[in-house]
Motif scaffolding. Structure first.
Motif, PDB file in Angstrom:
ATOM      1  N   ILE A  79       0.856  -1.182   0.000  1.00 45.59           N
ATOM      2  CA  ILE A  79       0.000   0.000   0.000  1.00 45.59           C
ATOM      3  C   ILE A  79       0.894   1.235   0.000  1.00 45.59           C
ATOM      4  O   ILE A  79       1.766   1.380   0.847  1.00 45.59           O
ATOM      5  CB  ILE A  79      -0.946   0.017   1.215  1.00 45.59           C
ATOM      6  N   VAL A  80       0.668   2.107  -0.959  1.00 43.79           N
ATOM      7  CA  VAL A  80       1.423   3.353  -1.068  1.00 43.79           C
ATOM      8  C   VAL A  80       0.444   4.506  -0.900  1.00 43.79           C
ATOM      9  O   VAL A  80      -0.592   4.546  -1.562  1.00 43.79           O
ATOM     10  CB  VAL A  80       2.124   3.459  -2.445  1.00 43.79           C
ATOM     11  N   VAL A  81       0.781   5.423  -0.008  1.00 42.23           N
ATOM     12  CA  VAL A  81      -0.076   6.575   0.261  1.00 42.23           C
ATOM     13  C   VAL A  81       0.752   7.844   0.117  1.00 42.23           C
ATOM     14  O   VAL A  81       1.800   7.972   0.751  1.00 42.23           O
ATOM     15  CB  VAL A  81      -0.679   6.513   1.681  1.00 42.23           C
ATOM     16  N   ASP A  82       0.306   8.751  -0.727  1.00 42.03           N
ATOM     17  CA  ASP A  82       0.894  10.080  -0.844  1.00 42.03           C
ATOM     18  C   ASP A  82      -0.113  11.056  -0.262  1.00 42.03           C
ATOM     19  O   ASP A  82      -1.258  11.091  -0.699  1.00 42.03           O
ATOM     20  CB  ASP A  82       1.170  10.457  -2.296  1.00 42.03           C
ATOM     21  N   GLY A  83       0.314  11.828   0.716  1.00 46.81           N
ATOM     22  CA  GLY A  83      -0.574  12.808   1.328  1.00 46.81           C
ATOM     23  C   GLY A  83      -0.041  14.209   1.123  1.00 46.81           C
ATOM     24  O   GLY A  83       1.169  14.439   1.216  1.00 46.81           O
ATOM     25  N   MET A  84      -0.926  15.134   0.828  1.00 44.93           N
ATOM     26  CA  MET A  84      -0.539  16.533   0.651  1.00 44.93           C
ATOM     27  C   MET A  84      -1.325  17.387   1.623  1.00 44.93           C
ATOM     28  O   MET A  84      -2.542  17.267   1.711  1.00 44.93           O
ATOM     29  CB  MET A  84      -0.808  16.984  -0.775  1.00 44.93           C
ATOM     30  N   SER A  85      -0.608  18.210   2.335  1.00 46.58           N
ATOM     31  CA  SER A  85      -1.227  19.041   3.354  1.00 46.58           C
ATOM     32  C   SER A  85      -0.837  20.496   3.133  1.00 46.58           C
ATOM     33  O   SER A  85       0.272  20.788   2.672  1.00 46.58           O
ATOM     34  CB  SER A  85      -0.730  18.593   4.739  1.00 46.58           C
ATOM     35  N   GLY A  86      -1.738  21.378   3.518  1.00 47.25           N
ATOM     36  CA  GLY A  86      -1.413  22.799   3.506  1.00 47.25           C
ATOM     37  C   GLY A  86      -0.343  23.099   4.536  1.00 47.25           C
ATOM     38  O   GLY A  86      -0.055  22.297   5.423  1.00 47.25           O
ATOM     39  N   THR A  87       0.247  24.256   4.432  1.00 50.71           N
ATOM     40  CA  THR A  87       1.364  24.603   5.314  1.00 50.71           C
ATOM     41  C   THR A  87       0.955  24.711   6.782  1.00 50.71           C
ATOM     42  O   THR A  87       1.787  24.531   7.667  1.00 50.71           O
ATOM     43  CB  THR A  87       2.020  25.918   4.868  1.00 50.71           C
ATOM     44  N   GLY A 116      -6.155  22.376   4.377  1.00 58.33           N
ATOM     45  CA  GLY A 116      -6.669  21.325   3.525  1.00 58.33           C
ATOM     46  C   GLY A 116      -5.748  20.127   3.502  1.00 58.33           C
ATOM     47  O   GLY A 116      -4.594  20.189   3.947  1.00 58.33           O
ATOM     48  N   ILE A 117      -6.270  19.025   3.011  1.00 61.84           N
ATOM     49  CA  ILE A 117      -5.502  17.788   2.945  1.00 61.84           C
ATOM     50  C   ILE A 117      -6.003  16.999   1.742  1.00 61.84           C
ATOM     51  O   ILE A 117      -7.185  16.971   1.453  1.00 61.84           O
ATOM     52  CB  ILE A 117      -5.630  16.998   4.261  1.00 61.84           C
ATOM     53  N   LEU A 118      -5.080  16.407   1.025  1.00 61.23           N
ATOM     54  CA  LEU A 118      -5.391  15.579  -0.127  1.00 61.23           C
ATOM     55  C   LEU A 118      -4.499  14.358  -0.034  1.00 61.23           C
ATOM     56  O   LEU A 118      -3.327  14.470   0.295  1.00 61.23           O
ATOM     57  CB  LEU A 118      -5.112  16.337  -1.439  1.00 61.23           C
ATOM     58  N   TYR A 119      -5.042  13.202  -0.298  1.00 63.78           N
ATOM     59  CA  TYR A 119      -4.210  12.008  -0.287  1.00 63.78           C
ATOM     60  C   TYR A 119      -4.606  11.125  -1.436  1.00 63.78           C
ATOM     61  O   TYR A 119      -5.701  11.211  -1.985  1.00 63.78           O
ATOM     62  CB  TYR A 119      -4.318  11.266   1.051  1.00 63.78           C
ATOM     63  N   GLU A 120      -3.652  10.266  -1.805  1.00 64.71           N
ATOM     64  CA  GLU A 120      -3.885   9.324  -2.875  1.00 64.71           C
ATOM     65  C   GLU A 120      -3.335   7.980  -2.418  1.00 64.71           C
ATOM     66  O   GLU A 120      -2.230   7.890  -1.920  1.00 64.71           O
ATOM     67  CB  GLU A 120      -3.157   9.772  -4.137  1.00 64.71           C
TER      68      GLU A 120
END
Length: 145
Positions: A70-78, A138-142
């Motif tokens: 399982i690979v998870v990339d998460g993007m978060s605001g500063t 905000g938060i975005l993940y894939e």
């Protein structure tokens, strides 16, 4: 985190009330509603952990995902990076960039693996890479396998 050695290694200190950990319920109501209602102590889940666990739980439960890859990339605001001064988070540095951090042994990886392993009834391995992006909140993940 229920494993004491993992907790010590991840947080770099000794838990001051480890005797209470066994009674704490992981605070995702979508997964542990009944247990949360009956406890006096709720463990606060991390933001990346919550979003990942909730997205992957149905796939894990139904056996539709490879539990070892399982690979998870998460993007978060500063804002998610905290309020400590850090050159890498300074607007001229992060502008037009995606900054990855804590790529190995991120503390939320252990939460993800712990909760998904309970659902799967076997060990689950998650490779998680968090990123900071130039948005305030905000938060975005894939997730993928």
């Amino acid at each position: 985190m229920k494993n004491k050695e993992d907790w010590k290694r991840v947080y770099g200190k000794t838990h001051s009330q480890w005797n209470l950990v066994s009674e704490a319920v992981y605070g995702l109501t979508e997964l542990h509603r009944k247990d949360i209602k009956g406890t006096r102590l709720v463990a606060n889940p991390g933001c990346f952990s919550s979003s990942t666990i909730l997205a992957l739980a149905p796939l894990v439960r139904e056996g539709l995902i490879d539990l070892d890859k399982i690979v998870v990339d998460g993007m978060s605001g500063t804002v998610g990076a905290g309020n400590k001064l850090d050159r890498a988070l300074h607007q001229p540095e992060i502008h037009n960039n995606i900054l990855f951090y804590n790529v190995v042994n991120h503390r939320h990886s252990y939460e993800m693996e712990q909760e998904l392993s309970v659902i799967a009834g076997q060990s689950v391995h998650v490779h998680f890479t968090p990123h900071n992006v130039l948005i305030s909140r905000g938060i975005l993940y894939e997730c993928c396998d």
